[in-house]
Design a protein around this motif. Structure first.
Motif, short mmCIF file in Angstrom:
data_model
loop_
_atom_site.label_atom_id
_atom_site.label_comp_id
_atom_site.label_asym_id
_atom_site.label_seq_id
_atom_site.Cartn_x
_atom_site.Cartn_y
_atom_site.Cartn_z
N LEU A 1 -31.15 4.72 1.77
CA LEU A 1 -30.24 5.51 2.62
C LEU A 1 -29.73 4.67 3.79
O LEU A 1 -28.55 4.75 4.17
CB LEU A 1 -30.98 6.75 3.13
CG LEU A 1 -30.14 7.76 3.91
CD1 LEU A 1 -29.02 8.32 3.04
CD2 LEU A 1 -31.02 8.90 4.43
N ASN B 1 -25.70 3.85 4.30
CA ASN B 1 -25.01 4.28 5.53
C ASN B 1 -24.52 3.09 6.35
O ASN B 1 -23.44 3.15 6.96
CB ASN B 1 -25.93 5.15 6.38
CG ASN B 1 -26.23 6.49 5.72
OD1 ASN B 1 -25.44 6.97 4.90
ND2 ASN B 1 -27.35 7.11 6.09
N SER B 2 -25.30 2.02 6.38
CA SER B 2 -24.94 0.87 7.22
C SER B 2 -23.77 0.08 6.64
O SER B 2 -22.95 -0.47 7.38
CB SER B 2 -26.15 -0.05 7.41
OG SER B 2 -27.22 0.63 8.03
N ASP C 1 -21.70 1.34 4.14
CA ASP C 1 -20.71 2.24 3.55
C ASP C 1 -20.61 2.04 2.04
O ASP C 1 -19.52 1.92 1.47
CB ASP C 1 -19.34 2.02 4.20
CG ASP C 1 -18.39 3.21 3.95
OD1 ASP C 1 -18.93 4.30 3.64
OD2 ASP C 1 -17.19 3.01 4.04
N ASP D 1 -22.59 6.27 -3.08
CA ASP D 1 -23.83 6.96 -3.44
C ASP D 1 -24.21 6.64 -4.88
O ASP D 1 -23.37 6.70 -5.79
CB ASP D 1 -23.68 8.48 -3.29
CG ASP D 1 -23.59 8.89 -1.82
OD1 ASP D 1 -23.97 8.07 -0.97
OD2 ASP D 1 -23.16 10.03 -1.54
#
Length: 643
Positions: A366, A370-371, A373, A376
């Motif tokens: 995760l 998030n870091s 981009d 998923d």
């Protein structure tokens, strides 16, 4: 209601039946291996015990005695000590020294204590005084050790009650961290530690930063302590009559819970990881002397040798009872339970380790998504290392910025985390339970099992104290058994309040580490030497055969007279040197600001208490012997003829 007649059955006088042998003439009794008499005066148990046997209660049946011994021997150590030793000393290969020590140490010494209790038909003090007046201190030492053990052991039942009561909440109170005072986030101490550690150290113990800061009595644990002692008192109130009924539950119900837990544990995700870790042998550990020493001490302490409880239990047997068979059964059941409990523990341990490992991986994934981009699903557990390498080489500055937050997730390191004692019972197990479905049910079952195991062991500890007291004609003439039992429980409960202080857990660790280890080794060593070389092994062999109708095999005689004493001497020297070489004694204190344990030195007064605990029981043996010698010399001087 009138008790069954078997409880009040009278036994024949020593002189009425040949089954008791003829020890009335000590000068004709041989020593250990030769035909000469013993150099130390010994008692005449056939005469001394005869009067006591008239009113001595008996177990209703041999099965009741067997269940009592199993309930006493199978305790919390099987659940939280043996799995730890397997984890630390070679997994499956630890079973090799364990089984060997069971055969050469556990079985013979357990049989010795049961045989002494059944033959002398008295508690520990009376039994060893009968063998020789100079050995009364062995029984006194056993009573002192049992008293010290009872003071702190029932605190574990206190904590089991506390957790059992909280197990009915939804969600479990140790499953989440509480909010801080401003209700803007979670409690800082809990966030730095974990929710299970926080509930244990802060909510249960409310532990102080050090042993010097005693704090006040925690009233909720104090009430649980009172309840625990009330339960013990009700179980021992009527002696063998009440204890004999209780042990059917304390000896059998924990196995029902273990079986339920085994079925559940084997179905948990990751259970196989724990079982593989347990059964994978590390053969190199067999060359480690500590592996063998820990196997010997685990056998020794898990059977409850030296406390006097086994002697007390056996003293209520029919003289013809086959105590050899019962000793073997108790040893096999105790060791099998340890292995069985380890399978349950490691299946749950594997689930916990796998859960923590996969949670760690998810946090890292995760963070990377998030870091940077990322899409998923583009990062998985299988390609995590490749993605990390790619990002580190492609975006070195960005990756360096988040590198401190990237955890090094390892299933092996999770499985290698060794925990024993209260840490395993109240932190590791609760950590696993909170992640199970229907966690309240599994929590209730687990702490109910802990409570039953603890109560079963406490029955033996208190019987070891009460039986010598009720055997005393002076004490029993002044107070009935119910009052004696009540006073013992009340005194223990009052002193036990020390362990409900904010610093109580530190004192608990002191008692747990130093109150019994050296003392029990010395007690059992003297027991074996006294029986073989003071009372006379051949003499005892004849009396045992006359009493039970079964001859004593060479296996038991060699182990009693040679192997077991030498093993006890080795263990005693090891522990004594270990204490001396340890240097300044230290303890683990809880640092709330860091949310973890830190090492501190014991203050001088705590070291003094440790010294008193060790001396309180070990010095009983030489001091009582010296006192007996002095009194006899004075008595001879008073009765000497005047020329």
């Amino acid at each position: 209601m009138e008790p069954p007649r078997s409880h009040l059955a009278s036994l024949p006088e020593a002189g009425e039946s040949k089954s008791w042998g003829s020890p009335e003439c000590p000068s004709q009794c041989p020593g250990a291996w030769g035909g000469g008499e013993s150099s130390i005066q010994v008692g005449t148990p056939g005469v001394e015990a005869g009067a006591m046997e008239k009113a001595r209660p008996l177990w209703s049946n041999p099965l009741q005695f067997l269940f009592t011994c199993i309930s006493y021997a199978v305790g919390l150590g099987n659940m939280w000590r043996f799995p730890y030793l397997c984890q630390m000393y070679g997994g499956g290969s630890f079973l090799v020294p364990y089984v060997i020590m069971l055969l050469v140490e556990g079985m013979p010494l357990l049989y010795l204590e049961l045989a002494v209790g059944q033959r002398m038909r008295q508690g520990s003090i009376g039994a060893w005084r009968t063998i020789s007046p100079y050995l009364s201190g062995v029984g006194v030492a056993s009573v002192v050790v049992s008293f010290l053990l009872s003071m702190y052991y029932n605190v574990i039942n206190t904590w089991a009650f506390w957790y059992l009561f909280h197990s009915f909440q939804d969600p479990l109170p140790w499953s989440v961290c509480p909010l801080n005072a401003n209700r803007t986030g979670y409690d800082e101490e809990c966030e730095k530690a974990s929710s299970t550690q926080y509930f244990w150290y802060r909510k249960t113990l409310n532990i102080s930063p050090s042993i010097q800061e005693s704090g006040g009595v925690q009233w909720e644990p104090a009430l649980c302590l009172l309840l625990a002692w009330l339960l013990v008192y009700l179980c021992i109130l009527r002696g063998t009559e009440s204890t004999g009924k209780v042990v059917y539950f304390t000896a059998s119900l924990p196995y029902c819970v273990l079986i339920i837990y085994l079925v559940r544990g084997l179905t948990l995700h990751g259970a196989t990881n724990g079982l593989k870790y347990m059964f994978t042998p590390k053969i190199e550990q067999l060359a480690n002397p500590r592996t063998w020493i820990n196997a010997a001490t685990q056998i020794f302490f898990s059977l409850g040798l030296g406390f006097g409880g086994l002697i007390a239990f056996a003293s209520y047997n029919e003289p013809s009872n086959n105590c050899q068979k019962h000793a073997i059964i108790v040893c096999l059941v105790n060791s099998s339970t340890s292995i069985f409990a380890s399978i349950v523990t490691f299946s749950i341990y594997g689930f916990k380790a796998t859960f923590n490992y996969e949670s760690c991986l998810q946090k890292v994934i995760l963070l990377l998504i998030n870091s940077f981009d990322l899409e998923d699903g583009s990062v998985t557990a299988d390609n995590l290392e490749q993605v990390k390498s790619y990002l580190a080489s492609t975006y070195p500055s960005e990756y360096s910025a988040i590198a401190p937050q990237i955890c090094n997730c390892s299933l092996e390191s999770e499985l290698n985390t060794a925990v024993q004692g209260t840490g395993l019972a109240f932190i590791v197990y609760t950590e696993a339970i909170k992640n199970m479905e229907v966690s309240q049910l599994w929590s209730v079952l687990y702490f109910l099992m802990m409570l039953l195991l603890g109560v079963g062991s406490m029955l033996g500890n208190t019987m070891a104290i009460i039986t010598p007291l009720t055997d005393s004609k002076f004490i029993s003439s002044l107070l009935p058994r119910e009052v004696i039992s009540g006073l013992v429980c009340l005194i223990n409960c009052a002193i036990g309040l020390v362990f409900t202080l904010e610093s109580g857990n530190y004192w608990f660790d002191i008692f747990n580490d130093y109150a019994a280890t050296l003392s029990l080794l010395l007690i059992v060593l003297v027991e074996a030497v006294a029986l073989c070389y003071v009372y006379g092994l051949r003499r005892f062999e004849r009396e045992l055969q006359a009493m039970t109708g079964r001859a004593l095999s060479w296996y038991w005689k060699i182990l009693w007279a040679v192997v077991s004493p030498l093993l006890m001497v080795g263990l005693f020297i090891f522990y004594l040197s270990d204490y001396i070489l340890a240097g300044t004694l230290q303890y683990q204190a809880w640092d709330a600001s860091q949310g973890q344990l830190v090492t501190r030195d014991y203050p001088p007064y705590a070291l003094a208490v440790i010294g008193l605990l060790v001396a309180a029981s070990t010095m009983c043996v030489p001091l009582v012997a010296l006192g007996t010698f002095v009194l006899r010399r004075l008595k001879r001087g008073d009765t000497a003829p005047v020329s």
